[in-house]
Scaffold this active site. Structure first.
Site, PDB file in Angstrom:
ATOM      1  N   ASN A  23      74.993  15.247 -25.446  1.00 20.88           N
ATOM      2  CA  ASN A  23      74.329  16.197 -25.036  1.00 20.88           C
ATOM      3  C   ASN A  23      74.515  16.767 -23.604  1.00 20.88           C
ATOM      4  O   ASN A  23      75.380  18.006 -23.436  1.00 20.88           O
ATOM      5  CB  ASN A  23      72.591  15.896 -25.231  1.00 20.88           C
ATOM      6  CG  ASN A  23      71.991  17.291 -25.261  1.00 20.88           C
ATOM      7  OD1 ASN A  23      72.063  18.437 -24.845  1.00 20.88           O
ATOM      8  ND2 ASN A  23      70.425  17.181 -25.589  1.00 20.88           N
ATOM      9  N   ASP A  24      73.988  16.186 -22.710  1.00 15.88           N
ATOM     10  CA  ASP A  24      74.442  16.632 -21.324  1.00 15.88           C
ATOM     11  C   ASP A  24      75.722  16.644 -20.772  1.00 15.88           C
ATOM     12  O   ASP A  24      76.233  17.356 -20.218  1.00 15.88           O
ATOM     13  CB  ASP A  24      73.666  15.712 -20.309  1.00 15.88           C
ATOM     14  CG  ASP A  24      72.020  15.755 -20.480  1.00 15.88           C
ATOM     15  OD1 ASP A  24      71.476  17.042 -20.775  1.00 15.88           O
ATOM     16  OD2 ASP A  24      71.380  14.970 -20.216  1.00 15.88           O
ATOM     17  N   VAL A  25      76.596  15.593 -21.424  1.00 12.24           N
ATOM     18  CA  VAL A  25      77.995  15.536 -20.868  1.00 12.24           C
ATOM     19  C   VAL A  25      78.963  16.697 -21.313  1.00 12.24           C
ATOM     20  O   VAL A  25      80.044  16.758 -21.233  1.00 12.24           O
ATOM     21  CB  VAL A  25      78.690  14.097 -21.390  1.00 12.24           C
ATOM     22  CG1 VAL A  25      77.889  13.113 -20.817  1.00 12.24           C
ATOM     23  CG2 VAL A  25      78.646  13.810 -23.055  1.00 12.24           C
ATOM     24  N   ALA A  64      68.639  14.857 -19.233  1.00 13.05           N
ATOM     25  CA  ALA A  64      68.277  15.397 -18.290  1.00 13.05           C
ATOM     26  C   ALA A  64      67.028  16.464 -18.561  1.00 13.05           C
ATOM     27  O   ALA A  64      66.316  16.893 -17.814  1.00 13.05           O
ATOM     28  CB  ALA A  64      69.440  16.413 -17.846  1.00 13.05           C
TER      29      ALA A  64
END
Length: 97
Positions: A23-25, A64
């Protein structure tokens, strides 16, 4: 699996990128949204591939707590479900052709 620093310079030449559960990466907001809490974080620039297939259980945000802009990109396709079962189904489709 390829290291971020090795693949990012070549991502424009990638025809199909498969993202499993990340997701965030892989969120392009880290690069272009100064108001994002992940702005400035290094990411795998999957959004630059010609086609991105994202395997996830849901649209839930990552650590996040923010939406991932990648999921709404024109070149991205969401494939919802259990990652192992999803990959097995994709492989089976290719074997049937």
């Amino acid at each position: 699996m390829v290291e971020m620093d090795d693949i990012n310079p070549r991502m424009d030449s990638v025809d199909v990128c498969v993202v499993i559960g990340a997701n965030d990466v892989v969120n392009p907001a880290a690069l272009d949204d100064e108001s994002s809490p992940i702005y400035g974080m290094p990411i795998i620039e999957t959004h630059r591939a010609k086609t991105v297939i994202v395997l996830k259980r849901s649209m839930n945000p990552g650590f996040a707590g923010i939406q991932n802009a990648l999921f709404f990109a024109e070149n991205a396709r969401m494939y919802f479900g259990d990652a192992k079962a999803s990959i097995q189904a994709l492989v089976a489709e290719f074997k049937n052709d």
